[in-house]
Scaffold this motif. Sequence first.
Motif, PDB file in Angstrom:
ATOM      1  N   GLY A 199       5.613   2.340  16.798  1.00  0.00           N
ATOM      2  CA  GLY A 199       5.671   3.736  16.370  1.00  0.00           C
ATOM      3  C   GLY A 199       5.499   3.951  14.890  1.00  0.00           C
ATOM      4  N   ALA A 200       5.028   2.955  14.168  1.00  0.00           N
ATOM      5  CA  ALA A 200       4.860   3.107  12.718  1.00  0.00           C
ATOM      6  C   ALA A 200       3.556   2.437  12.288  1.00  0.00           C
ATOM      7  CB  ALA A 200       6.041   2.480  11.986  1.00  0.00           C
ATOM      8  N   SER A 201       3.282   2.509  11.014  1.00  0.00           N
ATOM      9  CA  SER A 201       2.043   1.950  10.485  1.00  0.00           C
ATOM     10  C   SER A 201       2.165   0.448  10.264  1.00  0.00           C
ATOM     11  CB  SER A 201       1.698   2.644   9.172  1.00  0.00           C
ATOM     12  OG  SER A 201       2.726   2.420   8.243  1.00  0.00           O
ATOM     13  N   LEU A 202       1.073  -0.123   9.824  1.00  0.00           N
ATOM     14  CA  LEU A 202       1.026  -1.556   9.541  1.00  0.00           C
ATOM     15  C   LEU A 202       1.559  -1.848   8.140  1.00  0.00           C
ATOM     16  CD1 LEU A 202      -2.555  -2.365  10.839  1.00  0.00           C
ATOM     17  CD2 LEU A 202      -0.421  -2.935  11.957  1.00  0.00           C
ATOM     18  N   LEU A 203       2.107  -3.026   7.987  1.00  0.00           N
ATOM     19  CA  LEU A 203       2.548  -3.515   6.685  1.00  0.00           C
ATOM     20  C   LEU A 203       1.785  -4.808   6.424  1.00  0.00           C
ATOM     21  CD1 LEU A 203       4.474  -3.464   4.232  1.00  0.00           C
ATOM     22  CD2 LEU A 203       6.103  -4.738   5.635  1.00  0.00           C
ATOM     23  N   ARG A 204       1.005  -4.836   5.333  1.00  0.00           N
ATOM     24  CA  ARG A 204       0.196  -6.015   4.996  1.00  0.00           C
ATOM     25  C   ARG A 204       0.803  -6.696   3.775  1.00  0.00           C
ATOM     26  NH1 ARG A 204      -4.718  -7.027   6.642  1.00  0.00           N
ATOM     27  NH2 ARG A 204      -5.875  -8.711   5.691  1.00  0.00           N
ATOM     28  N   MET A 205       1.072  -8.007   3.930  1.00  0.00           N
ATOM     29  CA  MET A 205       1.624  -8.807   2.844  1.00  0.00           C
ATOM     30  C   MET A 205       0.608  -9.897   2.518  1.00  0.00           C
ATOM     31  SD  MET A 205       5.420  -8.935   4.470  1.00  0.00           S
ATOM     32  CE  MET A 205       4.783  -8.991   6.132  1.00  0.00           C
ATOM     33  N   LYS A 206       0.107  -9.893   1.276  1.00  0.00           N
ATOM     34  CA  LYS A 206      -0.997 -10.777   0.901  1.00  0.00           C
ATOM     35  C   LYS A 206      -0.530 -12.029   0.175  1.00  0.00           C
ATOM     36  CE  LYS A 206      -4.693  -7.534   0.674  1.00  0.00           C
ATOM     37  NZ  LYS A 206      -6.055  -7.845   0.396  1.00  0.00           N
ATOM     38  N   LEU A 207      -1.287 -13.098   0.388  1.00  0.00           N
ATOM     39  CA  LEU A 207      -1.128 -14.370  -0.319  1.00  0.00           C
ATOM     40  C   LEU A 207       0.307 -14.904  -0.295  1.00  0.00           C
ATOM     41  CD1 LEU A 207      -3.476 -13.893  -3.388  1.00  0.00           C
ATOM     42  CD2 LEU A 207      -3.830 -15.419  -1.457  1.00  0.00           C
ATOM     43  N   LEU A 208       0.920 -14.892   0.861  1.00  0.00           N
ATOM     44  CA  LEU A 208       2.276 -15.420   0.984  1.00  0.00           C
ATOM     45  C   LEU A 208       2.247 -16.938   1.073  1.00  0.00           C
ATOM     46  CD1 LEU A 208       3.777 -12.897   3.519  1.00  0.00           C
ATOM     47  CD2 LEU A 208       4.392 -13.133   1.123  1.00  0.00           C
ATOM     48  N   ASP A 209       3.289 -17.549   0.562  1.00  0.00           N
ATOM     49  CA  ASP A 209       3.467 -18.989   0.667  1.00  0.00           C
ATOM     50  C   ASP A 209       4.048 -19.292   2.051  1.00  0.00           C
ATOM     51  OD1 ASP A 209       3.376 -21.568  -0.204  1.00  0.00           O
ATOM     52  OD2 ASP A 209       5.255 -21.466  -1.326  1.00  0.00           O
TER      53      ASP A 209
END
Length: 161
Positions: free
Chosen positions: A131-141
């Motif tokens: 029911g919500a938008s996407l969360l994008r997390m970049k270049l994670l270790d």
Amino acid sequence: MSKDTSHRMHWWFFVDKLVPWMFAGALLAILLVMSGMVSDRFALPANLYSRIQISTVALIGIGAVSSVLISAIQWSCTRLTIDGDQLVYAKGVLNRTVAKIPIQEIASIDLHQTLFQRVMGTGDLVVDMRGASLLRMKLLDDPEGIQNSVLSLRRKPTISQ
């Protein structure tokens, strides 16, 4: 109560910010070599030619150092934490954004990696919430480890009071 784990962006984040400056430096080196080849045809005063060289090298150096400093601040202010029953993603220096997502509300957590990112041990995670938008997390270790941790927490039954 589960143990809290905290993750940061991979060190490749810094290199990624330096790539344009490395290209600028390489282009400058090529131009300096080529200008030396044609300097006899275009007579510039020696002091003007050296000032142009020094100014250009200084601008590229200042840009690269500034980029690394800004990246270091961004890196230190971005953190992903698995806090018992929620995923907390905080980023920003002046404008702070904190997303707190209950683990049970996560519909899917997708890992995106190029071949190079797999070799480097980094990648992007995309969290899809119900029911919500996407969360994008970049270049994670260690994105695969984070993904596995979240999925294992999702499978655990919740204890209602």
